[in-house]
Structures are given as structure tokens and as C-alpha cells.
Design a protein around this motif. Sequence first.
Motif, short mmCIF file in Angstrom:
data_model
loop_
_atom_site.label_atom_id
_atom_site.label_comp_id
_atom_site.label_asym_id
_atom_site.label_seq_id
_atom_site.Cartn_x
_atom_site.Cartn_y
_atom_site.Cartn_z
N LEU A 39 40.98 2.51 -5.14
CA LEU A 39 40.48 3.75 -4.70
C LEU A 39 40.55 4.09 -3.12
N TRP A 43 42.86 6.71 -1.46
CA TRP A 43 42.47 7.70 -0.36
C TRP A 43 43.28 7.50 0.89
N LEU A 194 37.86 11.64 -3.70
CA LEU A 194 37.84 10.26 -3.66
C LEU A 194 36.70 9.88 -2.29
#
Length: 282
Positions: A39, A43, A194
Amino acid sequence: MNPTGQHHVLGMILMATAVTLNATKDGLAKIMAGEFSPLLILWAQFAVTLIVFLPLIVPRHGWRALLLRPLGSQILRGLFLTCGVGLFYWSVRFVSLAEATAMVLVGPLVVTALSPLILGERVGARRWTAVVISFIGVLIILRPDFTGDRFGHLVALGAGISLGLFYIYNRLLAHASPPLATVANAVIVGTVVLAPSVPFVWTSPPAEDAMIIAAFLCISTLGQFCMIISFRFAPASIVAPVIYFQIVGATAFGLIVFDAFPDTSTWIGIAIVVGAGIYIGI
């Protein structure tokens, strides 16, 4: 070659460039996966893309170019991109890069199957045949034995399906906004979705990883731009199968970084992939 044919070839060249860059980016992501959350990696990729493209978009097209229009389709496109890339980065934690790539390459099959329904494009028998032959070539190159984590294979398959839907929406929205804004629109959705997770997955990058992180961010931004622009020059059913050229970039990455020279079977597979891709564009 007529103008339409020239546009189709240009679209295929842009996609081939994009997937070669993506193969390199994926290799770098695999290296970083042990230290950073998927993640966080995704991002950062999206955030840097916005930072790079906003100064190029706003002076020329104004802030209105960043509005998501049509809203529903733009959000779906951004979500498909976020899910596809995020699932892929997650999958390489469980299985090898080669196995994850093999599963992700179902994307063009999704495009070929759904482009008549969503885009109204006609897909003939020869393109179906070429896509299937390309996938056979990929399997010859990778020869995945799928001995890794079964969960990882399913995650990678989900990534392939999501990216296939992303390719379709790229074509659907290819003329909805200027090229640079098209890139920004997709990553705006991903960045916003995100962002709430970042404080929970944040890891301060060590200084020795600075070059790898910088290379990853630069390559991912350029590859994303080339991929989206490719759909402005050719139908999705022609451009998307060129994603199989990603294996050529993966082979080069392995040779340069890991000194892994392809054997005879691998070169046979590459020849099948390249030949089928050219056949689709004729």
C-alpha cells in the motif's frame, strides 16, 4: 501503410515501451517488497506521478482538466488501476515475480472478451487466436511450476483481471481529457483511496535505498504515461495484447540485474510472443 494502420503501430510501440518499463519497475518493487508495505509503495508511486504531472497540466489546461468526468467511469478506472497494481505488489510477497507475471497476463484476455460488450469493438477470430498463442509463448518462457503459495497465485490472478478492466476503461475514456490529465485522473483516485492507510503502513526509507526508490518512482511514472497514451492510437483489442512484450523487459531485467541469460526455450517463447503481437497489428 494507411494512417489508421500507422496509428495502430504507434499505439503498439507505446504499449511495448510501457510494459518494458513496467517490467523493470516490477523487479524493483520485488526488491522493495521485503521492507515496505504494498500500500505504501503504491501510494508513493501515485503521489509522485501527481507531483510530476500537475505542473504540466494546470498551466496548459487549467484545474478543470483534473475534474473526473464522467465521474463514475473515471472512479472505476482509478479503482481498477489501484486494485490491479496493488494486488500485484502484494502477490510478489508470496510467489516469484515470474509466477505473478504469468497470472497477471490474463489481462489482455479480459480485454478481448469484454471489449465487444463494453466498447462495442469487433474482435475477430484471428485476434482471439493470436492472444491465445501469445499466452502459450508466455508459458514457454516462464514455465511456472506454481509451487509457491496458492494464495499468492489467486492474488496475482485478481491483479490480472483488474488490470484488464483498467485497459478497457482506458480506451473508453481515451478522449475524455488531455493525455497528461488522463494520467492524473487515474492516480488521483488511487491517491485519495490509499491516503488513509499511509499512517498505518508508513516505514521510513533507509538512505541506502534512495537510488532504488528514485528509479522505481521515475520508471513507474513514465511507464504509466506511455500505457495510457497508447490507447489513443489503437483499439483496446489491438493494444492490450502487446502487454505480453512485458516478458521481453523482464528477461532483460533478469540478465542485467541477476545475470540470468535466457535458454533456448525462453527465446522460442519470446519469438512466439513478438510474432503474435505483430500479427495482431497487421
